[in-house]
Design a protein around this motif. Structure first.
Motif, PDB file in Angstrom:
ATOM      1  N   ALA A  17     -12.196  42.338  52.029  1.00 17.91           N
ATOM      2  CA  ALA A  17     -11.625  43.531  52.341  1.00 17.91           C
ATOM      3  C   ALA A  17     -12.420  44.378  53.107  1.00 17.91           C
ATOM      4  CB  ALA A  17     -10.869  44.196  51.008  1.00 17.91           C
ATOM      5  N   GLY A  18     -12.524  44.847  53.926  1.00 17.00           N
ATOM      6  CA  GLY A  18     -12.926  45.531  55.169  1.00 17.00           C
ATOM      7  C   GLY A  18     -13.759  44.875  55.383  1.00 17.00           C
ATOM      8  N   CYS A  19     -14.232  43.222  56.039  1.00 13.94           N
ATOM      9  CA  CYS A  19     -15.152  42.889  56.311  1.00 13.94           C
ATOM     10  C   CYS A  19     -14.611  42.231  57.335  1.00 13.94           C
ATOM     11  CB  CYS A  19     -16.121  41.513  55.317  1.00 13.94           C
ATOM     12  SG  CYS A  19     -17.000  42.242  54.346  1.00 13.94           S
ATOM     13  N   GLN A  20     -15.258  41.784  58.787  1.00 13.28           N
ATOM     14  CA  GLN A  20     -14.927  41.471  59.786  1.00 13.28           C
ATOM     15  C   GLN A  20     -15.636  39.866  60.289  1.00 13.28           C
ATOM     16  OE1 GLN A  20     -14.687  43.958  62.629  1.00 13.28           O
ATOM     17  NE2 GLN A  20     -16.569  45.210  62.149  1.00 13.28           N
ATOM     18  N   ALA A  21     -15.187  38.633  60.565  1.00 18.53           N
ATOM     19  CA  ALA A  21     -16.054  38.067  60.675  1.00 18.53           C
ATOM     20  C   ALA A  21     -16.549  38.168  62.309  1.00 18.53           C
ATOM     21  CB  ALA A  21     -14.871  36.191  60.881  1.00 18.53           C
ATOM     22  N   VAL A  22     -17.953  37.804  61.796  1.00 17.82           N
ATOM     23  CA  VAL A  22     -18.579  37.640  63.371  1.00 17.82           C
ATOM     24  C   VAL A  22     -19.494  36.972  63.642  1.00 17.82           C
ATOM     25  CG1 VAL A  22     -18.337  40.367  63.690  1.00 17.82           C
ATOM     26  CG2 VAL A  22     -20.120  39.179  62.628  1.00 17.82           C
ATOM     27  N   ASN A  23     -19.681  36.913  64.876  1.00 15.97           N
ATOM     28  CA  ASN A  23     -20.808  35.404  65.499  1.00 15.97           C
ATOM     29  C   ASN A  23     -21.679  36.380  66.813  1.00 15.97           C
ATOM     30  OD1 ASN A  23     -22.454  33.545  65.787  1.00 15.97           O
ATOM     31  ND2 ASN A  23     -20.997  32.247  66.097  1.00 15.97           N
ATOM     32  N   THR A  24     -23.467  36.901  65.555  1.00 19.14           N
ATOM     33  CA  THR A  24     -23.529  37.840  66.381  1.00 19.14           C
ATOM     34  C   THR A  24     -24.784  37.348  67.695  1.00 19.14           C
ATOM     35  OG1 THR A  24     -25.310  37.618  64.730  1.00 19.14           O
ATOM     36  CG2 THR A  24     -24.301  38.948  64.330  1.00 19.14           C
ATOM     37  N   THR A  25     -25.063  36.344  67.556  1.00 18.25           N
ATOM     38  CA  THR A  25     -25.001  35.482  68.494  1.00 18.25           C
ATOM     39  C   THR A  25     -24.922  34.117  69.205  1.00 18.25           C
ATOM     40  OG1 THR A  25     -26.830  34.424  67.234  1.00 18.25           O
ATOM     41  CG2 THR A  25     -27.863  36.443  67.509  1.00 18.25           C
ATOM     42  N   SER A  26     -25.243  34.079  70.541  1.00 19.23           N
ATOM     43  CA  SER A  26     -25.015  32.829  70.873  1.00 19.23           C
ATOM     44  C   SER A  26     -25.587  31.883  70.010  1.00 19.23           C
ATOM     45  CB  SER A  26     -25.085  32.483  72.180  1.00 19.23           C
ATOM     46  OG  SER A  26     -26.233  32.750  72.745  1.00 19.23           O
ATOM     47  N   GLY A  27     -25.108  30.390  70.130  1.00 20.74           N
ATOM     48  CA  GLY A  27     -25.621  29.398  69.769  1.00 20.74           C
ATOM     49  C   GLY A  27     -27.153  28.700  69.772  1.00 20.74           C
ATOM     50  N   GLY A  28     -27.199  28.311  71.264  1.00 24.03           N
ATOM     51  CA  GLY A  28     -28.355  28.526  71.639  1.00 24.03           C
ATOM     52  C   GLY A  28     -29.241  26.724  71.905  1.00 24.03           C
ATOM     53  N   ALA A  29     -29.956  26.446  72.089  1.00 25.39           N
ATOM     54  CA  ALA A  29     -29.952  24.849  72.360  1.00 25.39           C
ATOM     55  C   ALA A  29     -29.828  24.193  70.264  1.00 25.39           C
ATOM     56  CB  ALA A  29     -31.077  24.405  72.440  1.00 25.39           C
ATOM     57  N   VAL A  30     -30.305  25.019  70.010  1.00 27.05           N
ATOM     58  CA  VAL A  30     -30.474  24.735  68.517  1.00 27.05           C
ATOM     59  C   VAL A  30     -29.273  24.824  67.774  1.00 27.05           C
ATOM     60  CG1 VAL A  30     -32.903  25.524  68.418  1.00 27.05           C
ATOM     61  CG2 VAL A  30     -31.375  26.910  67.289  1.00 27.05           C
ATOM     62  N   GLY A  31     -28.370  25.115  68.365  1.00 30.49           N
ATOM     63  CA  GLY A  31     -27.051  25.482  67.456  1.00 30.49           C
ATOM     64  C   GLY A  31     -26.545  26.616  66.100  1.00 30.49           C
ATOM     65  N   VAL A  32     -26.980  27.427  66.271  1.00 26.11           N
ATOM     66  CA  VAL A  32     -27.137  28.442  65.061  1.00 26.11           C
ATOM     67  C   VAL A  32     -25.478  29.116  65.122  1.00 26.11           C
ATOM     68  CG1 VAL A  32     -27.999  30.326  64.120  1.00 26.11           C
ATOM     69  CG2 VAL A  32     -29.483  28.413  64.577  1.00 26.11           C
ATOM     70  N   ASP A  33     -24.784  29.152  64.580  1.00 30.95           N
ATOM     71  CA  ASP A  33     -22.960  28.943  65.253  1.00 30.95           C
ATOM     72  C   ASP A  33     -22.523  29.792  64.550  1.00 30.95           C
ATOM     73  OD1 ASP A  33     -22.982  26.598  64.752  1.00 30.95           O
ATOM     74  OD2 ASP A  33     -21.169  26.732  66.524  1.00 30.95           O
ATOM     75  N   GLY A 199     -30.467  30.538  53.808  1.00 33.85           N
ATOM     76  CA  GLY A 199     -29.651  29.865  55.089  1.00 33.85           C
ATOM     77  C   GLY A 199     -30.586  30.385  55.933  1.00 33.85           C
ATOM     78  N   ASN A 200     -30.507  32.163  55.801  1.00 36.55           N
ATOM     79  CA  ASN A 200     -31.353  33.042  57.451  1.00 36.55           C
ATOM     80  C   ASN A 200     -32.224  33.108  57.056  1.00 36.55           C
ATOM     81  OD1 ASN A 200     -28.819  34.375  56.928  1.00 36.55           O
ATOM     82  ND2 ASN A 200     -29.188  36.156  55.689  1.00 36.55           N
ATOM     83  N   GLU A 201     -33.465  32.414  56.598  1.00 35.03           N
ATOM     84  CA  GLU A 201     -34.660  31.544  57.130  1.00 35.03           C
ATOM     85  C   GLU A 201     -33.998  30.643  57.902  1.00 35.03           C
ATOM     86  OE1 GLU A 201     -38.271  33.643  55.984  1.00 35.03           O
ATOM     87  OE2 GLU A 201     -36.928  35.231  55.570  1.00 35.03           O
ATOM     88  N   ASN A 202     -33.857  30.077  57.700  1.00 33.80           N
ATOM     89  CA  ASN A 202     -33.766  28.384  58.239  1.00 33.80           C
ATOM     90  C   ASN A 202     -33.240  29.013  59.751  1.00 33.80           C
ATOM     91  OD1 ASN A 202     -33.899  25.693  59.133  1.00 33.80           O
ATOM     92  ND2 ASN A 202     -31.008  26.144  59.243  1.00 33.80           N
ATOM     93  N   GLU A 203     -32.067  29.997  60.053  1.00 33.67           N
ATOM     94  CA  GLU A 203     -31.466  30.074  61.562  1.00 33.67           C
ATOM     95  C   GLU A 203     -32.601  31.246  62.099  1.00 33.67           C
ATOM     96  OE1 GLU A 203     -26.874  31.257  60.221  1.00 33.67           O
ATOM     97  OE2 GLU A 203     -28.167  32.641  60.651  1.00 33.67           O
ATOM     98  N   ALA A 204     -34.079  31.717  60.559  1.00 34.49           N
ATOM     99  CA  ALA A 204     -34.695  32.236  61.937  1.00 34.49           C
ATOM    100  C   ALA A 204     -35.616  31.718  62.379  1.00 34.49           C
ATOM    101  CB  ALA A 204     -35.074  33.646  60.934  1.00 34.49           C
ATOM    102  N   ASP A 205     -35.717  30.803  61.568  1.00 38.68           N
ATOM    103  CA  ASP A 205     -36.824  29.621  61.622  1.00 38.68           C
ATOM    104  C   ASP A 205     -36.669  29.040  63.537  1.00 38.68           C
ATOM    105  OD1 ASP A 205     -38.476  29.623  59.895  1.00 38.68           O
ATOM    106  OD2 ASP A 205     -37.813  28.125  58.610  1.00 38.68           O
ATOM    107  N   LEU A 206     -35.462  28.398  63.170  1.00 41.32           N
ATOM    108  CA  LEU A 206     -34.895  27.985  64.982  1.00 41.32           C
ATOM    109  C   LEU A 206     -34.941  28.813  65.784  1.00 41.32           C
ATOM    110  CD1 LEU A 206     -32.207  25.689  62.832  1.00 41.32           C
ATOM    111  CD2 LEU A 206     -34.504  24.959  63.427  1.00 41.32           C
ATOM    112  N   ILE A 207     -33.977  30.021  65.921  1.00 42.84           N
ATOM    113  CA  ILE A 207     -33.657  30.902  66.519  1.00 42.84           C
ATOM    114  C   ILE A 207     -35.258  31.295  67.294  1.00 42.84           C
ATOM    115  CG2 ILE A 207     -32.905  33.172  67.735  1.00 42.84           C
ATOM    116  CD1 ILE A 207     -30.600  32.630  65.725  1.00 42.84           C
ATOM    117  N   GLY A 208     -36.194  31.164  66.056  1.00 42.94           N
ATOM    118  CA  GLY A 208     -37.469  31.859  66.018  1.00 42.94           C
ATOM    119  C   GLY A 208     -38.525  30.524  67.590  1.00 42.94           C
ATOM    120  N   LEU A 209     -38.039  29.407  66.854  1.00 37.79           N
ATOM    121  CA  LEU A 209     -37.862  28.318  67.432  1.00 37.79           C
ATOM    122  C   LEU A 209     -38.107  28.462  69.632  1.00 37.79           C
ATOM    123  CD1 LEU A 209     -40.079  25.713  66.505  1.00 37.79           C
ATOM    124  CD2 LEU A 209     -37.722  24.821  66.526  1.00 37.79           C
ATOM    125  N   GLU A 210     -36.587  28.551  69.206  1.00 40.48           N
ATOM    126  CA  GLU A 210     -35.994  28.722  70.909  1.00 40.48           C
ATOM    127  C   GLU A 210     -36.465  29.701  71.904  1.00 40.48           C
ATOM    128  OE1 GLU A 210     -31.923  28.417  73.079  1.00 40.48           O
ATOM    129  OE2 GLU A 210     -32.542  27.665  71.376  1.00 40.48           O
TER     130      GLU A 210
END
Length: 270
Positions: A17-33, A199-210
């Motif tokens: 309630a009161g939340c919306q689904a968003v995708n803050t970034t594109s997935g990139g080559a590492v596919g974080v979507d 999971g957020n740490e993993n996303e940061a690892d992958l996006i940071g890597l790219e």
């Protein structure tokens, strides 16, 4: 225990309630979507503004103590790496190019670095000096921290906290016992908050890597960086009880994704 079931429903309802689904970034080559649920009354601009105030306070305190490194070789080094990484953020998030980015170095023995909402970066000299980081390794740390800001992990965590608070208030109003509430909150902590933090740490690892690779920094430096961090950390808590992936898990994930970003690094170097 039977009272936990309606509370879990309340938690789910409050989160949605009161939340919306968003995708803050594109997935990139590492596919974080992964889709993220954000509290609609908590905008990106509000969170960025709140953090900007906290950031300025941190800088003021450091300046008053004489530890804000406004110039010098290390400050220039950190800033140069940051500018190369910032130039690549539109690949993941075009609007981030218009953020009011800031880069500051604090002379402190802490093994720490941070990029808060809105692109506010702080690097502590202890991280570079004690671990003897190369430019590639600094870029790996900074790319990881910038990724947290791009993905708005802070806003996401705040949205979850609002949902839990709303559910707790609803549960109290409906007469759910305090013992059940405490147990339910513990369940939320370990079954939702901590796994998502990992999971957020993993996303940061992958996006940071790219991000680092696109900026021309060797992605293999992420492996040596976390090896140094693991050695400096000593005995670590079990992964299940930690918000960070274990060293072996993190290394395995990075190794699996380096081939995806290596062509980007080679192209950047050319």
């Amino acid at each position: 225990m039977p009272k936990l079931q309606p509370l879990s429903v309340l938690i789910a309802a409050a989160l949605l309630a009161g939340c919306q689904a968003v995708n803050t970034t594109s997935g990139g080559a590492v596919g974080v979507d992964r889709k993220q649920y954000m509290f609609s009354m908590l905008s990106t601009e509000q969170v960025n503004q709140m953090y900007a105030q906290s950031y300025q306070q941190t800088l003021s305190e450091a300046s008053s103590k004489g530890v804000l490194a406004k110039s010098g070789p290390m400050t220039r080094r950190v800033d140069a790496i940051a500018q190369r990484l910032i130039a690549k953020v539109p690949v993941f998030r075009p609007d981030a190019a218009q953020w009011d980015w800031a880069v500051n170095v604090i002379d402190s023995p802490e093994l720490n670095a941070n990029c808060g909402p809105g692109g506010k970066i702080i690097f502590y000299t202890g991280l570079i000096e004690k671990l003897q980081l190369s430019d590639d390794e600094i870029a790996a740390v900074m790319g990881h921290e910038i990724a947290h800001a791009l993905r708005e992990h802070g806003r996401e965590a705040m949205s979850k906290a609002y949902g839990v608070q709303m559910a707790t208030q609803l549960g109290s109003a409906m007469g759910v016992g305090s013992g059940s509430l405490q147990l339910a909150n513990m369940g939320v902590e370990y079954l939702m908050t901590l796994p998502n933090s990992r999971g957020n740490e993993n996303e940061a690892d992958l996006i940071g890597l790219e991000l680092a690779a696109r900026a021309g920094y060797n992605p293999n430096a992420a492996l040596t960086l976390w090896e140094k961090m693991a050695s400096a950390g000593g005995s670590a808590p079990p992964e299940f009880m930690s918000t960070h992936p274990s060293s072996s898990t993190r290394t395995a994930t990075l190794k699996a994704n380096i081939p995806k970003v290596m062509p980007l690094y080679e192209q950047a170097r050319r």
